[in-house]
Enzyme design. Structure first.
Site, PDB file in Angstrom:
ATOM      1  N   LYS A  72      34.831  26.554  28.357  1.00 21.96           N
ATOM      2  CA  LYS A  72      34.131  26.398  29.712  1.00 21.96           C
ATOM      3  C   LYS A  72      34.833  27.515  30.729  1.00 21.96           C
ATOM      4  O   LYS A  72      35.939  27.639  30.822  1.00 21.96           O
ATOM      5  CB  LYS A  72      33.780  25.394  30.153  1.00 21.96           C
ATOM      6  CG  LYS A  72      34.968  24.559  30.390  1.00 21.96           C
ATOM      7  CD  LYS A  72      34.593  23.036  30.766  1.00 21.96           C
ATOM      8  CE  LYS A  72      35.889  22.292  30.970  1.00 21.96           C
ATOM      9  NZ  LYS A  72      35.572  20.683  31.069  1.00 21.96           N
ATOM     10  N   TYR A 127      52.327  38.692  59.307  1.00 25.79           N
ATOM     11  CA  TYR A 127      51.537  38.096  60.402  1.00 25.79           C
ATOM     12  C   TYR A 127      52.297  37.120  60.887  1.00 25.79           C
ATOM     13  O   TYR A 127      53.101  36.361  60.751  1.00 25.79           O
ATOM     14  CB  TYR A 127      50.288  37.460  59.633  1.00 25.79           C
ATOM     15  CG  TYR A 127      49.094  38.402  59.326  1.00 25.79           C
ATOM     16  CD1 TYR A 127      48.557  39.153  60.370  1.00 25.79           C
ATOM     17  CD2 TYR A 127      48.751  38.199  58.251  1.00 25.79           C
ATOM     18  CE1 TYR A 127      47.557  40.074  60.021  1.00 25.79           C
ATOM     19  CE2 TYR A 127      47.389  39.118  57.848  1.00 25.79           C
ATOM     20  CZ  TYR A 127      46.800  40.196  58.743  1.00 25.79           C
ATOM     21  OH  TYR A 127      46.079  40.845  58.526  1.00 25.79           O
TER      22      TYR A 127
HETATM   23  C1  LIG Z   1      36.531  20.086  30.396  1.00 24.17           C
HETATM   24  C2  LIG Z   1      35.863  19.236  29.408  1.00 24.17           C
HETATM   25  C3  LIG Z   1      36.802  18.707  28.648  1.00 24.17           C
HETATM   26  C4  LIG Z   1      38.258  18.883  28.218  1.00 24.17           C
HETATM   27  O1  LIG Z   1      39.026  18.559  29.101  1.00 24.17           O
HETATM   28  P1  LIG Z   1      40.627  18.563  29.183  1.00 24.17           P
HETATM   29  O2  LIG Z   1      41.273  17.392  30.012  1.00 24.17           O
HETATM   30  O3  LIG Z   1      40.828  20.127  29.693  1.00 24.17           O
HETATM   31  O4  LIG Z   1      41.026  18.454  28.019  1.00 24.17           O
HETATM   32  C5  LIG Z   1      36.419  17.378  27.244  1.00 24.17           C
HETATM   33  N1  LIG Z   1      35.132  17.260  27.599  1.00 24.17           N
HETATM   34  C6  LIG Z   1      34.080  17.630  28.613  1.00 24.17           C
HETATM   35  C7  LIG Z   1      33.009  16.906  28.703  1.00 24.17           C
HETATM   36  C8  LIG Z   1      34.797  18.556  29.509  1.00 24.17           C
HETATM   37  O5  LIG Z   1      33.919  18.845  30.515  1.00 24.17           O
END
Ligand SMILES: *Cc1c(COP(=O)(O)O)cnc(C)c1O
Length: 491
Positions: free
Chosen positions: A199, A424
């Site tokens: 993602k 700055y």
């Molecule tokens: C992002 C996500 C994961 C992965 O989580 P991590 O802590 O990065 O391993 C797993 N399941 C869902 C539904 C997620 O959104």
């Protein structure tokens, strides 16, 4: 390894010592660099050396690329290889394996190499002649492997074909990603499937480049946040099943067109998707039911499961491919009781769903830290996220490698006396006479504002610079190039 073993034996080392030293051997960096090319193309730059073994590796990497259907090879003559009939035969065989659309040879000895009649073949005596005639070749919609010996200086060609980029780049080490993947895989029983979260364009580190690698390594599922990310992976030739975490109604069309599988997290989404499928005349479309067992972001709460089941039982448009939940604190020992509570609530809900719909589906609840800390909850599948990218805040059990490096170069170097300030508001006070460099990076390149005022660190040729209370634009350094380490990339 065999060569090393024989040499050590010849030199009189004993077996234990040889064994110990072999363990210290490190795999060579393959030097394969995947770059974005002009006119919708990808360039694989492997112009550091040329021999049959590395050519085979490079052709193998080329075959893993699915983003464009045409594969092309630009190959220089070999250095240091004796040109025997056997060598020629081996080379010819190698080149016929990859179903290449076009091969461009550089070096007159390669005139003797024949390839399949489906492959367009051109021979140039040297790199300069190819550069003069480059306009005669169409490299659009192709993946082009540039492979050659040092003396042919093919980096000129790669520069010409690569999209102009700034000197500030985020480099992603695909070997490190693959290594991390294997680390987590070693924690899974053979029957446990592996879903990998890609993602937000793989936590900010790429799209098809990473998906191709994961597909090649036979992971079972990919997950994206939004349908457009999934669509892009499909357009780049990724065939794996892809789950979409946040399927908005306006994206249903893309979801169906690109064979993506939505997460269903509420009665509203379930009804809307069923209605859409009905209008399209589709049945048994795979979906993933998200159960909220305590994260309290998306998902059906326990009291909503009955209504969901009622809807599911009345229709044949969707088919439950999996039901899953997300752990809140799988890596936190203080939250152990809560995690166990989540797991048992999940199991209770899943049993109920299975009983009512009458068929089984994939069950999964573990994220990265769940994989390490809760092997008892791996069930049918796990979802690997942040750990793949080299960050696992809750465990040191695995040997993870750093995946991303943000690199830039220096624009100007100044020598300033202690009395001067930099940046700055005169915030950068020097504590002694100093050498100050300005680097080519700013917030627009993803350099976080939080790294300002002495918080962030930069490395020059592998050495951390002295930290100053100064603005982000400037850092003390002596040599090129600068290398910054982003210590944190959690989304
Ligand atoms: C992002 C996500 C994961 C992965 O989580 P991590 O802590 O990065 O391993 C797993 N399941 C869902 C539904 C997620 O959104």
């Amino acid at each position: 390894m065999l060569t090393c073993t024989l040499v050590l034996l010849e030199m009189g080392y004993d077996k234990e010592e040889i064994q110990r030293r072999l363990m210290e051997l490190k795999p060579l960096e393959m030097r394969l660099q995947l770059k974005k090319g002009k006119n919708n193309s990808s360039i694989i730059d492997d112009s550091y050396s040329n021999d049959l073994a590395s050519l085979e590796i490079a052709l193998h990497f080329l075959s893993q690329q699915n983003q464009y259907s045409k594969k092309k090879l630009i190959l220089s003559d070999f250095e240091g290889e004796r040109w025997t009939p056997k060598f020629q035969e081996k080379l010819q065989k190698l080149l016929s394996l990859g179903s290449l659309q076009e091969i461009i040879f550089i070096g007159s000895r390669l005139d003797n190499i024949f390839v399949s009649s489906d492959t367009q073949r051109t021979v140039y005596p040297d790199t300069d002649t190819l550069l003069q005639n480059i306009g005669k070749h169409d490299f659009s919609e192709s993946v082009i492997l540039i492979k050659g010996a040092r003396k042919y200086r093919l980096e000129r060609l790669s520069k010409l074909l690569t999209e102009k980029s700034h000197e500030t780049v985020l480099q992603i080490n695909l070997n490190a990603l693959e290594h991390n993947l294997k680390q987590y895989r070693s924690k899974l029983a053979p029957h446990v499937k592996l879903m990998v979260m890609v993602k937000a364009f793989s936590y900010g580190s790429g799209s098809f480049e990473i998906a191709n690698m994961l597909q090649f390594n036979n992971v079972d599922y990919l997950t994206v946040a939004f349908a457009d990310e999934g669509a892009e992976l499909r357009r780049a030739g990724v065939q794996l099943p892809i789950m979409v975490l946040s399927p908005h109604e306006s994206a249903f069309e893309d979801i169906v067109r690109y064979k993506l599988e939505p997460e269903i997290y509420s009665v509203r989404v379930l009804k809307a998707f069923i209605a859409y499928l009905q209008a399209k005349g589709l049945t048994d479309y795979p979906v993933h039911i998200k159960l909220d067992t305590g994260m309290h972001r998306l998902g059906f709460m326990e009291h909503e499961v009955d209504e969901m089941l009622e809807i599911l039982l009345r229709q044949s448009r969707v088919k439950v491919r999996s039901a899953f939940s997300h752990l809140v604190g799988a890596g936190d020992p203080q939250l152990l009781a809560f995690t166990q509570q989540q797991i048992s609530l999940y199991q209770r809900l899943v049993k109920k769903i299975e009983k009512h719909i009458g068929y089984s589906f994939i069950r999964h609840i573990c994220n990265t830290s769940g994989i390490v800390h809760h092997p008892e909850a791996h069930m049918d599948m796990v979802r690997l996220g942040i750990g793949l990218y080299g960050y696992d805040m809750t465990s040191t059990a695995l040997d993870l490698q750093e995946v991303g490096r943000l690199k830039t170069t220096i624009t100007q170097i100044k020598r300033l006396p202690m009395t001067e300030t930099v940046g700055y508001d005169r915030k950068g006070r020097l504590r002694k006479d100093s050498v100050i460099a300005t680097v080519k990076i700013g917030y627009a390149d993803g350099y976080s504002r939080r790294f300002g005022n002495g918080v962030g660190e930069m490395m020059v040729n592998g050495h951390v610079c002295v930290r100053w209370a100064i603005s982000v634009w400037i850092c003390v350094c002596w040599t090129l190039p600068i290398l910054m380490q982003q210590k944190e990339m959690r989304l």
